[in-house]
Design a protein around this motif. Structure first.
Motif, short mmCIF file in Angstrom:
data_model
loop_
_atom_site.label_atom_id
_atom_site.label_comp_id
_atom_site.label_asym_id
_atom_site.label_seq_id
_atom_site.Cartn_x
_atom_site.Cartn_y
_atom_site.Cartn_z
N THR A 246 -0.84 -5.03 -1.53
CA THR A 246 0.06 -6.13 -1.21
C THR A 246 -0.74 -7.25 -0.54
O THR A 246 -1.64 -7.00 0.25
CB THR A 246 1.18 -5.68 -0.25
N LYS A 247 -0.39 -8.49 -0.89
CA LYS A 247 -1.13 -9.63 -0.37
C LYS A 247 -0.70 -9.95 1.06
O LYS A 247 0.44 -9.72 1.45
CB LYS A 247 -0.90 -10.85 -1.27
N ILE B 142 2.19 -17.61 0.71
CA ILE B 142 2.38 -16.20 0.38
C ILE B 142 3.49 -15.62 1.24
O ILE B 142 3.49 -15.78 2.46
CB ILE B 142 1.07 -15.40 0.61
N LYS C 17 -8.39 -13.36 3.99
CA LYS C 17 -8.72 -13.78 2.63
C LYS C 17 -9.55 -12.72 1.92
O LYS C 17 -9.36 -12.48 0.73
CB LYS C 17 -9.46 -15.12 2.67
N ASN D 26 -0.58 -12.98 3.97
CA ASN D 26 -0.67 -14.43 4.20
C ASN D 26 -1.79 -14.67 5.21
O ASN D 26 -1.72 -14.18 6.34
CB ASN D 26 0.66 -14.95 4.74
N GLU E 61 -2.12 -20.08 -0.66
CA GLU E 61 -2.24 -18.95 0.26
C GLU E 61 -1.25 -19.07 1.41
O GLU E 61 -0.67 -18.09 1.86
CB GLU E 61 -3.66 -18.89 0.83
N ASN F 130 -7.39 -9.95 0.77
CA ASN F 130 -6.59 -10.31 -0.40
C ASN F 130 -7.37 -10.15 -1.70
O ASN F 130 -6.79 -10.15 -2.78
CB ASN F 130 -6.08 -11.75 -0.28
N LYS F 131 -8.69 -10.07 -1.61
CA LYS F 131 -9.51 -9.86 -2.81
C LYS F 131 -9.35 -8.43 -3.32
O LYS F 131 -9.64 -8.14 -4.47
CB LYS F 131 -11.00 -10.12 -2.50
#
Lengths: 80, 439
Positions: free
Chosen positions: B378-379, B260, B370, B381, B257, B373-374
């Protein structure tokens, strides 16, 4: 009358976090909406950078120099 | 009969006028006599002078001396307590100068504290200059609002506008405030560690917003008696962000993570930046008018800056004005560092709760990233989540630094500025909620 402070505290927690998150979620929606409206109806003229206060002519020259300096710095940094 | 009554009245009038004259004549006479210099012997003069020195005042305090609030103080707070406080201000100087902890604020606060602990002079009393500064700008919350104006003129909302969803991280980090509030009242209710009222607990937990002016704003509104400790805790922890945050960030994230990479931010048009402050303020007006003093001042400063046509004004706000107010604010907060207010058990509790609030906010920001991000998209960091506690721009720099420890080419600074400035808005909203509950 004795009020249970802890229950009061939890009420504050729910109300407070709820308000903050809802405020920001609405703000996020508005920001996205604003972006769509502005990009569709008021597009930025191409080639003019947006920093206020600086004259475009000197800015373009400076930008090139700055880009050169930054890329040199990145190269140096990655080598190290 | 008539004549008799008249004569009585006239006699009475004569008497009152005579009395008034005599009184009026006597007044300047007595004051004159008081002002008259009475010659004393040399020995007596030296004795009187020695009795008025600071050493005597510290060793054997005057029994009748009152605190800045006109309340009696214990001998400890008049003597040894002051010495201890002066040593504490030296510690603040050391932290500011040697360790570089928020010197802009810790030095004025520390020096204000030093001046406030001088016996006899009464500098933080109602007639002393620190007391006057306090009344002029802290008791009525003027200084924190002016500071917010300057901060607004320094803030660039570009990164937030480029990636709006990072605002959620700034919202989640406010959990530090409300989580600590629950903890503080729970400990007050079920243990004998300390005993804070709801107002005091709210004022303390706002430290978790990691926003100095907001903390001072709320503390002076809800619990002015705790202002000194809250301000010192708030600014010290903001200065210690690079020490407090990284362990929490590392504990909550995996190696993957932390590496990222985030996509480059899109350019933001000037019009967007111009509309944004008005939009936030409108939203605040509609939802939470209690927060508008802070948000209004903040957005005023920002609006002048992005308008681009009043550089003179925005320059003044982000330089001269904020510098002047910082001096006044620091000294006025320092006036609350007098021994009788600071050397109490509550201060330790405030320092402890403050760091818990700070850590909880950091953790909540990272966890929120976090969770986000689930979801598809787009993810993010998670390291930028910690920047959701305000502390602009220190918290964003910390995110950047920790990110670079794991991948030297991963520049998170601008991405972290989004949640960072959203955190400022978030803590102003949180402050507004607290105020609206109590009003």
């Amino acid at each position: 009358m004795e009020t249970n402070l802890v229950i009061e505290g939890f009420k504050f927690l729910i109300l407070g976090m709820g308000t903050v998150l809802i405020f920001l979620v609405v703000l996020i929606l508005l920001m996205n909406l604003q972006r769509k409206i502005i990009e569709r109806f008021f597009p930025e003229p191409q080639g003019i950078s947006e920093a206020p206060g600086a004259t475009p002519g000197t800015q373009a020259k400076d930008t090139k120099k700055i880009v050169a300096a930054i890329s040199a710095a990145i190269m140096h940094h990655n080598k190290a | 009969m008539k004549i008799f009554l008249l004569s009585i009245v006239s006699v009475l009038m004569l008497m009152t006028s005579a009395y008034a004259e005599g009184h009026g004549a006597a007044d300047p006479l007595t004051t004159h006599q008081e002002e008259d210099y009475v010659s004393k012997g040399m020995g007596e003069m030296i004795g009187n002078f020695l009795a008025s020195t600071g050493i005597v005042a510290l060793v054997s305090p005057d029994e009748n001396e009152l605190s800045a609030h006109g309340e009696p103080m214990s001998d400890f707070h008049k003597g040894l307590g002051r010495v201890i406080m002066i040593l504490i201000t030296f510690l603040l100087f050391w932290l500011a100068i040697k360790k570089g902890f928020e010197p802009l604020l810790l030095l004025p606060i520390g020096f204000g504290g030093l001046l406030a602990n001088i016996p006899i002079a009464g500098i933080s009393g109602p007639d002393g200059f620190l007391g006057v500064l306090y009344e002029a700008g802290l008791a009525n919350q003027l200084f924190p609002i002016l500071i917010f104006m300057g901060v607004g003129a320094m803030t660039d909302f570009g990164p937030l506008l480029a990636n709006p969803k990072t605002a959620l991280l700034g919202g989640a980090a406010q959990f530090g405030i409300f989580g600590t509030l629950v903890g503080a009242v729970a400990l007050s209710e079920y243990t004998t560690l300390f005993d804070f009222t709801l107002k005091q607990a709210s004022a303390i937990s706002i430290i978790g917003g990691a926003d100095g002016p907001t903390s001072i704003f709320i503390a002076s509104a809800l619990a002015p008696e705790l202002l000194g400790a809250i301000a010192v805790a708030s600014y010290s922890y903001m200065a210690m962000v690079p020490i407090i945050q990284p362990p929490i960030m590392k504990a909550l994230t995996t190696d993957e993570e932390r590496k990222i990479k985030m996509t480059t931010l899109r350019p933001v048009s000037r019009l967007e930046k111009l509309v944004f402050p008005i939009m936030v303020l409108t939203l605040a007006i509609l939802v939470l008018p209690e927060a508008t003093p802070l948000i209004g001042a903040f957005m005023f400063g920002n609006f002048l800056k992005v308008s681009g046509v009043v550089d003179r004004l925005s320059d003044t706000m982000e330089n001269a004005l904020i510098n002047i107010i910082t001096i006044f604010l620091g000294l006025a907060v320092g006036s609350k560092l007098s021994a009788d207010q600071f050397l109490v058990a509550d201060t330790l509790a405030i320092l402890a709760l403050g760091i818990i609030a700070f850590s909880a906010g950091t953790a909540a920001g990272v966890i929120m990233a976090k969770i986000m991000n689930k979801f598809p998209g787009t993810k993010i960091n998670p390291l930028i989540g910690s920047a959701g506690v305000s502390a602009v721009p220190m918290a964003a720099r910390v995110s950047n630094k920790v990110g670079m420890e794991y991948d030297r080419s991963n520049i998170l600074l601008m991405h972290a500025m989004g949640p960072n400035v959203a955190g400022v808005i978030g803590s102003a909203v949180a402050a507004g909620v607290l105020l609206s509950i109590f009003n």
